[in-house]
Design a protein around this motif. Structure first.
Motif, short mmCIF file in Angstrom:
data_model
loop_
_atom_site.label_atom_id
_atom_site.label_comp_id
_atom_site.label_asym_id
_atom_site.label_seq_id
_atom_site.Cartn_x
_atom_site.Cartn_y
_atom_site.Cartn_z
N THR A 104 -5.12 -7.50 -13.32
CA THR A 104 -4.71 -7.07 -11.79
C THR A 104 -5.43 -6.02 -11.70
N ARG A 105 -6.08 -5.89 -10.23
CA ARG A 105 -6.45 -4.53 -9.87
C ARG A 105 -5.67 -3.59 -9.58
N THR A 106 -6.00 -2.61 -9.67
CA THR A 106 -5.34 -1.30 -9.22
C THR A 106 -4.90 -1.27 -7.62
N PHE A 107 -3.96 -0.29 -7.18
CA PHE A 107 -3.64 -0.33 -5.91
C PHE A 107 -5.09 0.51 -5.33
N TYR A 108 -5.66 1.36 -6.14
CA TYR A 108 -6.97 1.78 -5.40
C TYR A 108 -8.17 0.97 -5.28
N GLN A 109 -8.06 0.21 -6.23
CA GLN A 109 -9.39 -0.84 -6.27
C GLN A 109 -9.02 -1.73 -4.92
N TYR A 110 -7.65 -2.17 -4.68
CA TYR A 110 -7.42 -2.94 -3.47
C TYR A 110 -7.75 -2.31 -2.11
N LYS A 161 -0.87 1.31 -11.07
CA LYS A 161 -0.47 -0.01 -10.35
C LYS A 161 1.01 0.51 -9.74
N ASP A 162 1.63 1.53 -10.02
CA ASP A 162 2.81 2.02 -10.01
C ASP A 162 3.10 2.51 -8.50
N TYR A 163 4.14 1.71 -7.72
CA TYR A 163 4.53 2.18 -6.38
C TYR A 163 4.90 3.58 -6.50
N HIS A 164 5.97 3.92 -7.20
CA HIS A 164 6.52 5.47 -7.14
C HIS A 164 5.44 6.43 -7.47
N GLU A 165 4.67 6.11 -8.67
CA GLU A 165 3.71 7.33 -8.93
C GLU A 165 2.55 7.45 -7.65
N ILE A 166 2.28 6.32 -7.11
CA ILE A 166 1.35 6.59 -6.08
C ILE A 166 2.12 7.15 -4.89
N SER A 167 3.21 6.58 -4.54
CA SER A 167 4.05 7.35 -3.43
C SER A 167 4.45 8.72 -3.59
N THR A 206 4.79 5.14 6.04
CA THR A 206 4.83 3.79 6.51
C THR A 206 3.50 3.19 6.34
N ILE A 207 2.32 3.83 6.58
CA ILE A 207 0.91 3.25 6.42
C ILE A 207 0.74 2.90 4.83
N PHE A 208 1.24 3.81 4.00
CA PHE A 208 1.06 3.38 2.58
C PHE A 208 1.91 2.16 2.36
N ASP A 209 3.21 2.06 2.80
CA ASP A 209 4.18 1.04 2.65
C ASP A 209 3.50 -0.11 3.07
N GLU A 210 3.03 -0.34 4.23
CA GLU A 210 2.11 -1.39 4.68
C GLU A 210 0.86 -1.63 3.98
N ALA A 211 0.31 -0.90 3.36
CA ALA A 211 -0.79 -1.12 2.60
C ALA A 211 -0.36 -1.63 1.23
N TRP A 212 0.88 -1.13 0.76
CA TRP A 212 1.40 -1.67 -0.49
C TRP A 212 1.42 -2.81 -0.29
N GLU A 213 2.39 -3.35 0.57
CA GLU A 213 2.84 -4.83 0.78
C GLU A 213 1.67 -5.73 0.81
N ARG A 214 0.51 -5.45 1.54
CA ARG A 214 -0.74 -6.05 1.42
C ARG A 214 -1.26 -6.33 0.14
N TYR A 215 -1.13 -5.06 -0.60
CA TYR A 215 -1.66 -5.12 -2.30
C TYR A 215 -0.85 -6.14 -2.97
N LEU A 216 0.85 -6.16 -2.59
CA LEU A 216 1.42 -7.11 -3.48
C LEU A 216 1.07 -8.41 -2.96
N ALA A 217 0.77 -8.71 -1.92
CA ALA A 217 0.37 -10.05 -1.36
C ALA A 217 -0.71 -10.69 -2.03
#
Length: 73
Positions: A2-8, A39-45, A59-70
């Motif tokens: 799985t790619r990291t959030f940053y990679q996404y 890949k950890d929501y809490h660490e990045i948040s 909220t921008i991060f939260d929306e990007a995180w949801e796209r990442y999870l999708a």
């Protein structure tokens, strides 16, 4: 693997678009301290709350995180 959030997030970069997630991605790219391996929501948040002055709202991060999870499904 799985790619990291940053990679996404780097897939959202664009020099011409000006939507909030693209601006976030472009800013994160320039942020040399961004937790690129996480890949950890809490660490990045937590990082963004402390050092992400380039985000207008979390909220921008939260929306990007949801796209990442999708993309992981």
């Amino acid at each position: 693997m799985t790619r990291t959030f940053y990679q996404y997030l780097m897939t959202e970069r664009d020099a011409d678009m000006k939507d909030p997630i693209t601006i976030f991605a472009n800013s994160a790219y320039r942020d040399t301290s961004f937790p690129k391996q996480s890949k950890d929501y809490h660490e990045i948040s937590h990082y963004l709350e402390m050092y992400g002055s380039y985000l207008e709202t979390m909220t921008i991060f939260d929306e990007a995180w949801e796209r990442y999870l999708a993309t992981k499904k």
